[in-house]
Design a protein around this motif. Structure first.
Motif, PDB file in Angstrom:
ATOM      1  N   ARG A  48     -11.103  -5.729  -5.468  1.00 14.85           N
ATOM      2  CA  ARG A  48     -12.512  -5.035  -4.599  1.00 14.85           C
ATOM      3  C   ARG A  48     -13.012  -5.212  -3.181  1.00 14.85           C
ATOM      4  O   ARG A  48     -12.909  -4.605  -2.086  1.00 14.85           O
ATOM      5  N   VAL A  49     -13.315  -6.662  -3.118  1.00 15.23           N
ATOM      6  CA  VAL A  49     -13.878  -7.603  -2.387  1.00 15.23           C
ATOM      7  C   VAL A  49     -12.401  -7.796  -1.314  1.00 15.23           C
ATOM      8  O   VAL A  49     -12.973  -7.736  -0.262  1.00 15.23           O
ATOM      9  N   LEU A  50     -11.534  -8.108  -1.685  1.00 18.81           N
ATOM     10  CA  LEU A  50     -10.286  -8.790  -0.720  1.00 18.81           C
ATOM     11  C   LEU A  50      -9.894  -7.153  -0.287  1.00 18.81           C
ATOM     12  O   LEU A  50      -9.641  -7.390   0.757  1.00 18.81           O
ATOM     13  N   SER A  51      -9.700  -6.243  -0.629  1.00 21.95           N
ATOM     14  CA  SER A  51      -9.552  -4.928  -0.053  1.00 21.95           C
ATOM     15  C   SER A  51     -10.612  -4.336   1.594  1.00 21.95           C
ATOM     16  O   SER A  51     -10.150  -3.845   2.129  1.00 21.95           O
ATOM     17  N   GLU A  52     -11.945  -4.534   0.619  1.00 22.31           N
ATOM     18  CA  GLU A  52     -13.201  -4.600   1.184  1.00 22.31           C
ATOM     19  C   GLU A  52     -13.101  -5.072   3.150  1.00 22.31           C
ATOM     20  O   GLU A  52     -13.389  -4.318   4.211  1.00 22.31           O
ATOM     21  N   ALA A  53     -12.757  -5.968   2.705  1.00 25.01           N
ATOM     22  CA  ALA A  53     -12.326  -7.679   3.436  1.00 25.01           C
ATOM     23  C   ALA A  53     -11.105  -7.157   4.510  1.00 25.01           C
ATOM     24  O   ALA A  53     -10.640  -7.844   5.247  1.00 25.01           O
ATOM     25  N   GLY A  54     -10.190  -6.110   3.511  1.00 27.95           N
ATOM     26  CA  GLY A  54      -8.839  -6.303   4.830  1.00 27.95           C
ATOM     27  C   GLY A  54      -8.123  -6.623   4.259  1.00 27.95           C
ATOM     28  O   GLY A  54      -6.779  -6.760   4.909  1.00 27.95           O
ATOM     29  N   VAL A  55      -7.952  -7.547   3.420  1.00 31.17           N
ATOM     30  CA  VAL A  55      -6.991  -8.674   2.913  1.00 31.17           C
ATOM     31  C   VAL A  55      -5.387  -8.085   1.800  1.00 31.17           C
ATOM     32  O   VAL A  55      -4.430  -7.984   2.592  1.00 31.17           O
ATOM     33  N   VAL A  56      -6.227  -7.050   1.453  1.00 31.22           N
ATOM     34  CA  VAL A  56      -5.342  -6.069  -0.154  1.00 31.22           C
ATOM     35  C   VAL A  56      -5.642  -5.174   0.359  1.00 31.22           C
ATOM     36  O   VAL A  56      -6.539  -4.142   0.646  1.00 31.22           O
ATOM     37  N   GLU A  57      -4.533  -4.166   0.319  1.00 32.38           N
ATOM     38  CA  GLU A  57      -4.270  -2.819  -0.178  1.00 32.38           C
ATOM     39  C   GLU A  57      -3.865  -2.017  -1.091  1.00 32.38           C
ATOM     40  O   GLU A  57      -2.995  -2.332  -1.651  1.00 32.38           O
ATOM     41  N   ARG A  58      -4.306  -0.849  -2.149  1.00 32.36           N
ATOM     42  CA  ARG A  58      -3.959  -0.536  -3.446  1.00 32.36           C
ATOM     43  C   ARG A  58      -2.726   0.599  -2.835  1.00 32.36           C
ATOM     44  O   ARG A  58      -3.557   1.833  -1.390  1.00 32.36           O
ATOM     45  N   ARG A  59      -1.804   0.512  -3.238  1.00 33.18           N
ATOM     46  CA  ARG A  59      -1.071   1.630  -3.109  1.00 33.18           C
ATOM     47  C   ARG A  59      -0.309   1.816  -4.376  1.00 33.18           C
ATOM     48  O   ARG A  59      -0.150   1.892  -5.711  1.00 33.18           O
ATOM     49  N   ALA A  60       0.219   3.487  -4.029  1.00 33.41           N
ATOM     50  CA  ALA A  60       0.574   4.212  -5.386  1.00 33.41           C
ATOM     51  C   ALA A  60       2.522   4.029  -5.570  1.00 33.41           C
ATOM     52  O   ALA A  60       2.982   3.845  -4.188  1.00 33.41           O
ATOM     53  N   VAL A  61       3.295   3.176  -6.143  1.00 30.47           N
ATOM     54  CA  VAL A  61       3.878   3.183  -6.001  1.00 30.47           C
ATOM     55  C   VAL A  61       5.112   4.023  -7.933  1.00 30.47           C
ATOM     56  O   VAL A  61       4.690   3.086  -8.456  1.00 30.47           O
ATOM     57  N   ALA A  62       5.435   4.958  -7.575  1.00 29.06           N
ATOM     58  CA  ALA A  62       5.922   5.157  -8.696  1.00 29.06           C
ATOM     59  C   ALA A  62       4.740   5.954  -9.753  1.00 29.06           C
ATOM     60  O   ALA A  62       3.757   6.249  -9.119  1.00 29.06           O
ATOM     61  N   GLN A  63       4.635   5.130 -10.891  1.00 27.90           N
ATOM     62  CA  GLN A  63       3.659   5.170 -11.853  1.00 27.90           C
ATOM     63  C   GLN A  63       2.234   4.875 -11.596  1.00 27.90           C
ATOM     64  O   GLN A  63       1.328   5.057 -11.847  1.00 27.90           O
ATOM     65  N   GLN A  64       2.761   3.618 -11.110  1.00 22.71           N
ATOM     66  CA  GLN A  64       1.846   2.209 -10.624  1.00 22.71           C
ATOM     67  C   GLN A  64       0.892   2.336  -9.438  1.00 22.71           C
ATOM     68  O   GLN A  64       0.930   2.783  -8.842  1.00 22.71           O
ATOM     69  N   ARG A  65       0.112   1.773  -9.764  1.00 23.19           N
ATOM     70  CA  ARG A  65      -0.924   1.244  -8.756  1.00 23.19           C
ATOM     71  C   ARG A  65      -1.116  -0.228  -8.219  1.00 23.19           C
ATOM     72  O   ARG A  65      -0.728  -0.874  -9.390  1.00 23.19           O
ATOM     73  N   LEU A  66      -0.383  -0.110  -7.058  1.00 21.19           N
ATOM     74  CA  LEU A  66      -0.023  -1.791  -6.774  1.00 21.19           C
ATOM     75  C   LEU A  66      -1.023  -2.356  -5.613  1.00 21.19           C
ATOM     76  O   LEU A  66      -1.267  -1.717  -4.783  1.00 21.19           O
ATOM     77  N   TYR A  67      -1.587  -3.856  -5.548  1.00 17.62           N
ATOM     78  CA  TYR A  67      -2.471  -3.910  -4.781  1.00 17.62           C
ATOM     79  C   TYR A  67      -1.122  -5.718  -3.949  1.00 17.62           C
ATOM     80  O   TYR A  67      -0.317  -5.685  -4.743  1.00 17.62           O
ATOM     81  N   GLY A  68      -1.509  -5.151  -2.881  1.00 18.39           N
ATOM     82  CA  GLY A  68      -0.156  -6.508  -1.698  1.00 18.39           C
ATOM     83  C   GLY A  68      -1.783  -6.358  -0.603  1.00 18.39           C
ATOM     84  O   GLY A  68      -2.296  -5.912  -0.137  1.00 18.39           O
ATOM     85  N   LEU A  69      -0.294  -7.789   0.270  1.00 16.98           N
ATOM     86  CA  LEU A  69      -0.851  -8.333   1.043  1.00 16.98           C
ATOM     87  C   LEU A  69      -1.358  -7.057   2.131  1.00 16.98           C
ATOM     88  O   LEU A  69       0.000  -6.666   2.624  1.00 16.98           O
ATOM     89  N   ARG A  70      -2.303  -6.849   2.664  1.00 16.61           N
ATOM     90  CA  ARG A  70      -2.342  -6.658   4.696  1.00 16.61           C
ATOM     91  C   ARG A  70      -2.029  -7.008   5.071  1.00 16.61           C
ATOM     92  O   ARG A  70      -2.722  -8.039   5.846  1.00 16.61           O
ATOM     93  N   GLU A  71      -0.777  -6.626   6.012  1.00 16.33           N
ATOM     94  CA  GLU A  71       0.186  -7.227   6.784  1.00 16.33           C
ATOM     95  C   GLU A  71      -1.270  -8.032   8.387  1.00 16.33           C
ATOM     96  O   GLU A  71      -1.115  -8.718   9.141  1.00 16.33           O
ATOM     97  N   ASP A  72      -2.183  -6.689   8.840  1.00 18.36           N
ATOM     98  CA  ASP A  72      -2.821  -6.129   9.739  1.00 18.36           C
ATOM     99  C   ASP A  72      -3.948  -7.255   9.832  1.00 18.36           C
ATOM    100  O   ASP A  72      -4.755  -8.740  10.801  1.00 18.36           O
ATOM    101  N   ALA A  73      -4.710  -7.942   8.329  1.00 17.74           N
ATOM    102  CA  ALA A  73      -5.197  -9.706   7.741  1.00 17.74           C
ATOM    103  C   ALA A  73      -4.716 -10.388   8.538  1.00 17.74           C
ATOM    104  O   ALA A  73      -5.422 -10.975   8.986  1.00 17.74           O
TER     105      ALA A  73
END
Lengths: 113, 167
Positions: A48-73
């Motif tokens: 959550r902290v990482l995503s608030e800081a814009g470092v990671v983002e959550r994506r829905a892929v198929a049935q899964q929720r995946l966390y990945g790095l955000r290129e912008d950050a």
């Protein structure tokens, strides 16, 4: 997203390790927790902290929720680091040039400045 | 020889490695004497003026970087030496300051410079420099400050690029 916030979020060691894990590609929270031997709520908190800081983002892929790095950050962080990289490279060139100019008992080939 | 730079963005570190054709003692002097360091500290096109340089643990190095006229910017910095082992190791924390040497909070950059002997009178310089930590960045005001530095350096970089052909 500011580089400063990303830097701040990354300076916590566990979050840094999460980012290292995510370099291999997006993963579900359970997988991240397992790899780092964290309890899932802990992993979620850090994510959550990482995503608030814009470092990671959550994506829905198929049935899964995946966390990945955000290129912008990382682009922001890169530009922050690049400025220093540039300054240091120039500095080193300058040092080398100065050392050459001051070189003891080497023929001074009347080099114009 | 071009400097080798390794970035570790997650660790907020920059590793700079450079081999120069000069003895360790000469390189050390270039780093620790005001009249020598001001010749190359740069960045290019800028003048560095050293106002204090007391190279011993706890000693202060206070300097100002000014771009070429007509620009009137002044970038003041104040470093404090932590470890001084002539001619092999220099550890200091460099920070932005004002003309009086009052450091701007959250801007300290711990820097470690190692000088190692290489064959045929060369010296390998290894610099590791780290950017502010979460503690330094606690206050929103300080985070804004770092953002300010990003802009400042970008402006500096583009000032320097002015005239050069990189778009």
């Amino acid at each position: 997203m500011s580089a400063a916030r990303a830097l701040a979020a990354l300076s916590e060691p566990t979050r840094f390790r999460i980012v290292e894990v995510l370099r291999g590609g997006p993963r579900p929270v359970g997988d991240i927790a397992r790899r780092l031997r964290l309890r899932q709520p802990q992993a979620s908190k850090h994510l959550r902290v990482l995503s608030e800081a814009g470092v990671v983002e959550r994506r829905a892929v198929a049935q899964q929720r995946l966390y990945g790095l955000r290129e912008d950050a990382f682009r922001d962080l890169d530009s922050w680091l690049r400025t220093f990289e540039r300054i240091w490279c120039e500095r080193m060139e300058g040092l080398e040039r100065t050392l050459e100019e001051e070189r003891p008992r080497k023929r001074k080939a009347g080099r114009s400045k | 020889m071009k400097a080798r730079v390794t970035k570790n963005r997650a660790r907020r570190e920059l590793l700079v490695e450079q081999v120069v054709r000069a003895s360790r003692e000469r390189v050390w002097d270039s780093w620790t004497r005001p009249e020598r360091i001001s010749r190359w500290w740069g960045p290019m096109g800028c003048t560095t003026t050293v106002y204090a340089m007391d190279v011993r643990p706890g000693g202060v190095w206070h300097y100002c970087i000014r771009p070429a006229p007509p620009a009137t910017d002044e970038w003041w910095c104040r470093a404090v030496y932590e470890e001084v082992t002539r001619p092999s190791l220099l550890v200091y924390t460099d920070a932005f300051s004002d003309a009086r040497g009052t450091v701007k909070p959250g801007t300290g950059m711990p820097t470690r410079v190692e000088f190692a002997e290489r064959p045929s009178g060369r010296t390998k310089i290894t610099i590791v420099t780290r950017f502010p930590t979460v503690k330094d960045l606690d206050a929103a005001e300080e985070r804004g400050m770092v953002q300010g530095f990003i802009e400042m350096f970008e402006r500096l970089a583009s000032d320097l690029a002015g005239g050069a052909r990189d778009g």
